[in-house]
Design a protein around this motif. Sequence first.
Motif, PDB file in Angstrom:
ATOM      1  N   ASN A 111      37.961  41.004  31.998  1.00 18.94           N
ATOM      2  CA  ASN A 111      37.494  40.512  33.122  1.00 18.94           C
ATOM      3  C   ASN A 111      36.983  41.466  34.212  1.00 18.94           C
ATOM      4  O   ASN A 111      35.913  40.786  35.051  1.00 18.94           O
ATOM      5  N   MET A 112      37.314  42.787  34.404  1.00 16.95           N
ATOM      6  CA  MET A 112      36.764  43.321  35.411  1.00 16.95           C
ATOM      7  C   MET A 112      36.331  45.060  34.645  1.00 16.95           C
ATOM      8  O   MET A 112      36.616  45.032  33.818  1.00 16.95           O
ATOM      9  N   ARG A 113      35.865  45.073  36.221  1.00 15.85           N
ATOM     10  CA  ARG A 113      34.513  46.317  36.052  1.00 15.85           C
ATOM     11  C   ARG A 113      34.682  47.424  37.050  1.00 15.85           C
ATOM     12  O   ARG A 113      35.031  45.970  38.013  1.00 15.85           O
ATOM     13  N   PHE A 114      34.585  48.812  37.199  1.00 14.73           N
ATOM     14  CA  PHE A 114      34.859  49.418  38.012  1.00 14.73           C
ATOM     15  C   PHE A 114      34.173  49.858  38.212  1.00 14.73           C
ATOM     16  O   PHE A 114      33.175  50.579  37.039  1.00 14.73           O
TER      17      PHE A 114
ATOM     18  N   GLU B 266      44.849  44.557  44.577  1.00 12.04           N
ATOM     19  CA  GLU B 266      44.909  44.483  42.884  1.00 12.04           C
ATOM     20  C   GLU B 266      45.787  43.492  42.228  1.00 12.04           C
ATOM     21  O   GLU B 266      44.853  43.084  41.206  1.00 12.04           O
ATOM     22  N   ASN B 267      46.775  43.254  42.327  1.00  5.54           N
ATOM     23  CA  ASN B 267      47.521  41.949  41.838  1.00  5.54           C
ATOM     24  C   ASN B 267      46.795  40.605  41.871  1.00  5.54           C
ATOM     25  O   ASN B 267      46.421  39.973  41.524  1.00  5.54           O
ATOM     26  N   TYR B 268      46.495  40.253  42.971  1.00  2.31           N
ATOM     27  CA  TYR B 268      45.190  39.496  43.152  1.00  2.31           C
ATOM     28  C   TYR B 268      43.243  39.017  42.636  1.00  2.31           C
ATOM     29  O   TYR B 268      43.398  38.565  41.826  1.00  2.31           O
ATOM     30  N   LEU B 269      43.628  40.950  42.090  1.00  2.26           N
ATOM     31  CA  LEU B 269      41.657  40.718  42.015  1.00  2.26           C
ATOM     32  C   LEU B 269      41.817  40.947  39.780  1.00  2.26           C
ATOM     33  O   LEU B 269      41.706  39.612  39.635  1.00  2.26           O
ATOM     34  N   LYS B 270      43.519  40.638  39.548  1.00  2.00           N
ATOM     35  CA  LYS B 270      43.616  40.845  38.190  1.00  2.00           C
ATOM     36  C   LYS B 270      44.026  39.661  38.139  1.00  2.00           C
ATOM     37  O   LYS B 270      44.043  39.235  37.560  1.00  2.00           O
ATOM     38  N   ALA B 271      44.908  38.692  38.959  1.00  2.00           N
ATOM     39  CA  ALA B 271      45.174  37.356  38.955  1.00  2.00           C
ATOM     40  C   ALA B 271      43.558  36.540  38.655  1.00  2.00           C
ATOM     41  O   ALA B 271      43.681  35.321  37.594  1.00  2.00           O
ATOM     42  N   LEU B 272      42.447  36.992  39.294  1.00  2.00           N
ATOM     43  CA  LEU B 272      41.370  36.195  39.518  1.00  2.00           C
ATOM     44  C   LEU B 272      40.390  36.291  37.569  1.00  2.00           C
ATOM     45  O   LEU B 272      40.008  35.634  37.451  1.00  2.00           O
TER      46      LEU B 272
ATOM     47  N   THR C 214      34.187  42.216  39.829  1.00  2.00           N
ATOM     48  CA  THR C 214      33.347  44.172  39.877  1.00  2.00           C
ATOM     49  C   THR C 214      33.591  44.563  41.187  1.00  2.00           C
ATOM     50  O   THR C 214      33.483  43.557  42.410  1.00  2.00           O
ATOM     51  N   VAL C 215      34.672  45.515  41.007  1.00  2.00           N
ATOM     52  CA  VAL C 215      35.437  46.428  42.228  1.00  2.00           C
ATOM     53  C   VAL C 215      34.803  47.466  42.665  1.00  2.00           C
ATOM     54  O   VAL C 215      34.212  48.590  41.278  1.00  2.00           O
TER      55      VAL C 215
ATOM     56  N   THR D 247      37.937  25.570  38.583  1.00  3.06           N
ATOM     57  CA  THR D 247      36.820  25.567  38.781  1.00  3.06           C
ATOM     58  C   THR D 247      36.875  26.341  38.165  1.00  3.06           C
ATOM     59  O   THR D 247      36.658  27.528  37.368  1.00  3.06           O
ATOM     60  N   GLU D 248      34.561  26.747  37.985  1.00  4.14           N
ATOM     61  CA  GLU D 248      34.570  27.612  36.925  1.00  4.14           C
ATOM     62  C   GLU D 248      34.197  28.832  37.070  1.00  4.14           C
ATOM     63  O   GLU D 248      34.335  28.830  38.189  1.00  4.14           O
ATOM     64  N   SER D 249      34.268  29.498  35.946  1.00  6.99           N
ATOM     65  CA  SER D 249      33.708  30.880  36.309  1.00  6.99           C
ATOM     66  C   SER D 249      33.173  31.173  37.225  1.00  6.99           C
ATOM     67  O   SER D 249      31.738  31.238  37.273  1.00  6.99           O
ATOM     68  N   ALA D 250      33.114  32.348  38.318  1.00  4.19           N
ATOM     69  CA  ALA D 250      32.289  32.632  39.203  1.00  4.19           C
ATOM     70  C   ALA D 250      32.486  34.137  39.407  1.00  4.19           C
ATOM     71  O   ALA D 250      33.215  34.832  38.435  1.00  4.19           O
ATOM     72  N   LYS D 251      31.525  34.570  39.201  1.00  4.64           N
ATOM     73  CA  LYS D 251      31.328  36.320  38.945  1.00  4.64           C
ATOM     74  C   LYS D 251      31.737  36.500  41.067  1.00  4.64           C
ATOM     75  O   LYS D 251      30.847  36.774  41.896  1.00  4.64           O
ATOM     76  N   ILE D 252      32.464  37.499  41.371  1.00  5.39           N
ATOM     77  CA  ILE D 252      33.030  38.359  42.212  1.00  5.39           C
ATOM     78  C   ILE D 252      32.719  39.778  42.590  1.00  5.39           C
ATOM     79  O   ILE D 252      33.269  40.728  41.218  1.00  5.39           O
ATOM     80  N   LEU D 253      32.429  40.141  43.425  1.00  3.32           N
ATOM     81  CA  LEU D 253      32.633  41.753  43.680  1.00  3.32           C
ATOM     82  C   LEU D 253      32.500  41.675  44.889  1.00  3.32           C
ATOM     83  O   LEU D 253      33.210  41.314  46.068  1.00  3.32           O
TER      84      LEU D 253
END
Length: 526
Positions: free
Chosen positions: A77-80, A50-56, A64-65, A29-35
Motif C-alpha cells: 500500500n505504499m509507493r515512493f 516513517e513508522n506513521y506512514l507505514k502504519a497508515l 504515496t511518498v 475509516t474508509e481507505s483514503a489516498k494520502i500523499l
Amino acid sequence: MFIRGGNMRILFVFIASILMALGGLPQQTESAKILATLSMPGRSQYIFVENYLKALAARGHQVTVINPFKNNKATPNMRFIEATKVQEYAQEMLTEMDGSNMWQEFNGYTRLMEKINSCTLDDEAVQQLLKSGETFDVVLAEMIEAPPLYGLAQHFNATLVGFSSYGTDFRIDRIMGNISPVSYNPMIIAPRTDRMSFSERLTNHYEYLLEQVHRELVHLPAMERQYKKYFPRAQKTMDEVLDSFALVLLGQHFSVSYPRPYMPNMIEVGGLHIAHKPQPLPEDIKEFIEGAQHGVIYFSMGSNVKSKDLPQETRDTLLRTFGKLKQRVLWKFEDDQLPGKPANVLIKKWYPQPDILAHSNVKIFITHGGLLSTIESLYFGKPVLGLPVLYDQHNVERARRIGFGLGLDLHQLKQEELEAAIHKLLSEPSYAKASSQISERYRDQPQPSLERAIWWTEYIIRHQGAPHLRAASRDLNYIQLHSLDTLFVLVGVPLLIVGLLLKLSCRLLRGSKPKSCPFADKQKKQ
C-alpha cells in the motif's frame, strides 16, 4: 418450542453484551489516498514519520511518498516517488546557512527552500503525478516554510495536514490561529528555554521581530513567486493555502519540553518514530555492548552531519579521548576505515539507535542534540553530551538547564573539556536520575504517540477536514485578534470625553477666552 424465563434472560444478556461490544469498537475509516511530501535532503524528517506512514498503509490507506531517497524495500500500500536531485546540493545547502548575522542566515534559509522546492517540483516523476489527473484525499506536508509544496493540496483538491519534527514555533502557531507569547516561547534557533531573564526576553523579542520582518519582506514573496510558477492556474492563492491546514502533528511533548497552549487540532506526537518494543540487536553489536565491563558510550552526529567530514583536529581529539576511556564506544562513522581507531571503539555506517539506547549497559549518549535524538535519549533515560550543530543548540541548552546533560562546542573541542564532561556524566548520578525521571513522565501517556497520530489523521478524514476544529482566531486580523479596536473604544473614547469635558469646564468657569483657562495659561508659560 418455548424458552423458559431464566434462559430468556441469559439469551437477552448475551445479545446485549454482543451489541455493547460492537458499539464500543472504534469507528472505522474508509481507505483514503494520502500523499506525503518530504523534501529535505537529511533523513531525520523521514525517520520521524516513517513508522506513521507505514502504519497508515497497514490500515488499508494508499500512501504515496515524495522523498529524496532511494527506497529499496517494498511496503504494501505504499509507493515512493524518488525526487533525488536535491541530494546533489546537500553539502552546498548546509553552507547556505552560514552568515555573519541573522539577516544573512535568514536569506540563506530562503535560498535553501527555493532550491529544495525547485528540485522537488521539477522532478520528472513529480511532474508526471501533477499531470496524471490522479486525486488524493489528504496531503501530508512537512511544515518547513515551503508553501509551494503545500500547494499540492489545492492541486489535488485534498485536505492539507501538516507535520513538524521539531514541534511548533510562531509561524506554525500563526497558521493555526494559536497565540504563543515570545515572553516564554523561545525562538526555535535560540539556546534559550521558557524560563528567560529580562535580557533573554529582550533578545528573544528582537529576534522574533527580525524574523517576522524577513518573513514578510523576503521569504514569503520568494515563495509566492515559486508558487505562481508551479501552479499558474491554482484554485487557491498561496495565502489561502497557508490558511487551509486542518491538522498539524507536532514532534514534541510537554514532558520533554515545556507546557504551552495549543489549539485542539495541534497534536503533540513527540516520539512518533520510537518503537515501543525494541528489536533484537545484531549479534556483533550485542556482544560488543554486553561484553563491556564498564558500560558503553554511544556516539552519533545524526543523519544531516557526517562525522567522517569533521575536521581532522576534531576527529583526533575524539580518538584520543575515547582511547583513554574504560568504557567501550559505539561510533556512527560513515566510512569503512578510521585511522587511529582505538581497540575499545566500534565503528559502523549505521546503528539501530533506539534499540541501542534501550540497552541497560549503554550509559551515555554523545549527540549533535537533534530533537529526535534528544527525545530518544529521554525516552530510554540516558544522559546526553551535546555537540550542537546548526539549530540544535536549544536542545543542548535545555538538557543542561534541566539537568540531564551537558554541552560542548564542537568547533572548538578540547580534549580536557571532553574528558571532564564524559567523566561528570558517568560519575554524578544526578544526570541519570534526571533523565530517568523525565523518561517516567514521558511514558505516562494514555496512548502511544503513533496511535494518537493515526487516530487524529483518520478523524480528519472521517469528518471531511473537520472544519469545526478551525479556530475563529484564524479569521481575525492583528487588530481584531488582540482587541486593539475594542480597547481603543473602551479606553480611548472615555479619555476623549474626559478631555472634552475638561476643556468645556474651563470655558464655562473662566469665560469664553481660552487664555483665561489655567491649563491654557500653563501651556503658554511653558
